[in-house]
Design a protein around this motif. Structure first.
Motif, PDB file in Angstrom:
ATOM      1  N   CYS A   1       0.852  -1.180   0.000  1.00 14.22           N
ATOM      2  CA  CYS A   1       0.000   0.000   0.000  1.00 14.22           C
ATOM      3  C   CYS A   1       0.892   1.236   0.000  1.00 14.22           C
ATOM      4  O   CYS A   1       1.765   1.370   0.845  1.00 14.22           O
TER       5      CYS A   1
ATOM      6  N   CYS B   1       0.115   3.524   3.407  1.00  9.47           N
ATOM      7  CA  CYS B   1       0.549   3.172   4.763  1.00  9.47           C
ATOM      8  C   CYS B   1       1.730   2.209   4.778  1.00  9.47           C
ATOM      9  O   CYS B   1       2.198   1.827   5.836  1.00  9.47           O
TER      10      CYS B   1
ATOM     11  N   CYS C   1      -6.117  -2.709   0.716  1.00 11.76           N
ATOM     12  CA  CYS C   1      -5.280  -2.667   1.910  1.00 11.76           C
ATOM     13  C   CYS C   1      -6.151  -2.677   3.165  1.00 11.76           C
ATOM     14  O   CYS C   1      -6.827  -1.704   3.446  1.00 11.76           O
TER      15      CYS C   1
ATOM     16  N   CYS D   1      -5.067   0.271   6.411  1.00 13.90           N
ATOM     17  CA  CYS D   1      -5.489   1.663   6.556  1.00 13.90           C
ATOM     18  C   CYS D   1      -6.933   1.858   6.099  1.00 13.90           C
ATOM     19  O   CYS D   1      -7.336   2.953   5.719  1.00 13.90           O
TER      20      CYS D   1
HETATM   21 ZN   LIG Z   1      -2.732   0.940   3.513  1.00 17.16          ZN
END
Ligand SMILES: [Zn+2]
Ligand SMILES: [Zn+2]
Ligand SMILES: [Zn+2]
Lengths: 439, 228
Positions: free
Chosen positions: A43, A46, A64, A67
């Motif tokens: 990701c 994050c 993801c 986050c």
């Molecule tokens: Zn993420």
């Protein structure tokens, strides 16, 4: 979408929108939301990494989970933002009417310099040093120069407690509060107050970034915090970490010379921190399970009731609250108290009742360890050797005592079935900081 | 192991029998603490029409109203009561789109559906737009790991999202489903179970049943939802 809402802010958009916005907003920074290898997806917001298989949706794209609360990132989407333009007219007046002690003034001047010179710094300030007030002159200087400023804390409680104080001090500046479930949508403001998680939604936005109560961050997630901070601040910017109990990761950065360090060992009223009294009670849990108040606890409680002293009683598990409350009301019929825990729907009311001295005691889990202050309070930690009580949690709990200048002293008691490493560390840290303060 | 819902790590508590019979495969991906927040419906205490938990026997008030329109009720069976925890689950699963949560109830649903044999299991479909936005059909996500699914319904796109309507608006909604005739024909004379995530008013399931019965009048249909 107006362009200001994209200054220093990361938005997730699909391919079509990203094309439209590129025409609409020249200079738009566009990057794929996730990067893919043969087996792994990462990701871009994050930095979480997953095996492709574990996060694939039936439609074929990847997402993801880490986050997710900030809005889902998918592999067919793009992260877009515009460079921060600092479109602000800063405040002309600091609307704070308090005064600083000479020690605080000195620290405030240092903070101002850190901001001005774009340094990275760790300020180790004892609980009750009055650190928020010490930020004001520096923040004001930065804001009036049109710099964009953020204060972030791992805990939403800390943010909520800070907001009214900041609003009072910077009455001319709008402050946007950002956290998980908030109702108000984001808009562009010079001053941002947010949980550290929310920093992931910014990209090179802040000239001055303050991370408050950084020790409340779980150690395991240090890497994540570090990434979020680097993402959110400008390349040339100041970053100030505030803590009462720095963790190993920050101290390591100090040793490496990446981070400056200074101490603020004195509380604003000049009294030392209360040192915990430790009581070894091997059978406290057994006694409790048999429906008896552990004898040490009983003795301590009798003393508090006699002195009409209000207090916080911390326990390691929610499950202990109920039986303990039962025992307390059996043994101390006149004691006005209640229990409170993290997910308690009446949490805010109960804390408020305690502040207004309608209650004499609160039985609680670790939630009240920081941020919350009571005028005249003592602390007992039952089962202080339990693994939920980290060094920083213990220091913070002990730090609830003696915050107010009218009641600068008070007892802290740890009841335990053995001495944990965290307990030893906590006592050591408290002694160390008192020593630094010259006591 | 990390709990899918609260992210706390936890230890699977195994009984001696689990170990002896190697029953590890049916363990839950959510911790006991989270598990306790969901309220499982006792079949003996459920309304025989919609499957909601109630204190008296027979049909609930809502089902009595439905009965005026549909003499033949759904005989829906639901596993859990739609409480705060369930609402929170659906928020994260459907609204935030956390597809990993589709595994939360796989093992309990498996045990639940084992007692209800059927020739085929038909999931309530989503419309193309929602599917593209979300990346998955939430009903298929929940049930697809439990039983083989037979997808023979399509859904038209609706102008207003279901969630934004109030009860009376939802009840008045026009038939949103279309039967895929090629897939429906082989179902003649079979016993099927229609699957949905939540039974709210019952409108959706009645529509789906209407649609299927019009396509295949000889079908025998009951319904199962995760929550009521
Ligand atoms: Zn993420
Ligand atoms: Zn859990
Ligand atoms: Zn019913």
């Amino acid at each position: 979408m107006n362009c200001e809402a994209l200054f220093g802010r990361l938005e997730i958009v699909d391919q079509t929108t990203s094309k439209t916005w590129q025409d609409l907003f020249p200079g738009l920074i566009v990057q794929p939301a996730m990067s893919l290898t043969n087996t792994v997806v990462t990701c871009r917001r994050c930095q979480a990494r997953y095996s492709k298989k574990s996060v694939q949706l039936p439609s074929g794209t990847y997402y993801c989970p880490t986050c997710l609360l900030l809005g889902r990132v998918c592999s067919n989407e793009y992260l877009v933002s515009l460079p921060e333009k600092n479109h602000f007219t800063g405040p002309t007046e600091l609307t704070w009417r308090g005064t600083l002690t000479p020690a605080q003034t000195e620290a405030a001047e240092m903070i101002k310099q850190i901001f001005k010179q774009h340094r990275q710094h760790l300020l180790w300030a004892v609980t009750g040093a009055g650190k928020t007030e010490m930020l004001f002159p520096g923040l004001f200087a930065a804001l009036s120069q049109g710099k964009r400023v953020a204060i972030a804390s791992p805990r939403i409680d800390v943010c909520l407690e800070l907001l009214p104080r900041l609003q009072q001090a910077f009455a001319q500046t709008e402050i946007m509060l950002l956290y998980g479930d908030q109702p108000e949508p984001y808009h562009y403001t010079q001053f941002v107050l947010c949980t550290t998680h929310q920093l992931l939604r910014f990209y090179q936005a802040f000239d001055v970034l303050v991370i408050d109560e950084v020790d409340a961050f779980p150690f395991a997630q240090d890497q994540q915090l570090h990434f979020a901070v680097q993402q959110a601040r400008k390349t040339i910017s100041a970053c100030l970490y505030l803590t009462a109990t720095p963790g190993p990761a920050l101290l390591q950065q100090v040793r490496k010379g990446v981070l400056g360090l200074s101490y603020l060992p004195r509380r604003y009223h000049g009294h030392p921190l209360a040192l915990p009294h430790r009581h070894l009670a091997l059978n406290w849990y057994k006694q409790l399970r048999k429906g008896r108040l552990p004898s040490v606890l009983n003795r301590l409680l009798k003393d508090k009731v006699q002195r009409q002293q209000s207090f916080l009683l911390f326990v390691p598990k929610i499950a202990l609250l109920k039986p303990l409350a039962q025992l307390l009301s059996n043994n101390f019929a006149n004691l006005k108290f209640t229990t409170v825990y993290a997910a308690d729907p009446k949490r805010a009311e109960k804390v408020q009742a305690m502040r207004q001295e309608k209650l004499t005691a609160l039985l609680t889990t670790t939630i009240l360890e920081r941020g919350v202050t009571f005028k005249n309070i003592e602390v007992i930690v039952l089962g202080s050797d339990d693994s939920v009580f980290t060094t920083s949690a213990l220091v913070q709990m002990a730090g609830r005592v003696g915050r107010h200048r009218d009641y600068p002293t008070g007892r802290v008691d740890f009841i335990c079935a053995g001495y944990s490493c965290a307990m030893k560390q906590a006592t050591k840290q408290i002694k160390q900081i008192n020593q630094k303060a010259g006591f | 192991m990390r709990c899918l819902l609260c992210q706390q790590s936890f230890i699977q508590s195994l009984t001696l029998a689990d170990i002896i019979y190697f029953r590890v495969l049916t363990t839950s991906p959510i911790c006991l603490n989270c598990h306790r927040k969901f309220l499982q419906i006792e079949p003996d205490l459920a309304c025989s029409g919609c499957g909601r938990l109630q204190t008296r026997q027979g049909l609930c008030q809502d089902c009595l109203t439905w009965q005026k329109k549909y003499p033949q009720l759904l005989h829906n069976r639901a596993l859990f009561t739609y409480n705060d925890a369930m609402q929170e689950f659906f928020k994260q699963y459907k609204t935030s789109g956390d597809y990993q949560l589709s595994n939360c109830f796989t093992s309990v649903l498996g045990q639940f559906l084992k007692k209800m044999p059927a020739d085929d299991y038909v999931p309530i479909p989503t419309d193309t737009k929602s599917y593209q936005r979300r990346g998955f059909n939430p009903v298929c996500g929940i049930f697809g790991k439990v039983v083989p699914l037979y997808e023979c319904l399509n859904k038209r796109e609706l102008p207003v999202k279901q969630a934004h309507k109030n009860r009376s608006e939802r009840l008045a909604t026009a038939q949103p489903f279309q039967a895929n005739m090629d897939k429906c024909r082989p179902l003649a004379g079979k016993q099927i179970i229609l699957l949905d995530d939540v039974y709210t008013t019952g409108r959706t399931l009645f529509h789906a049943r209407d649609c299927l019965l019009r396509a295949v009048p000889s079908l025998k249909i009951t319904t199962v939802t995760l929550a009521r």
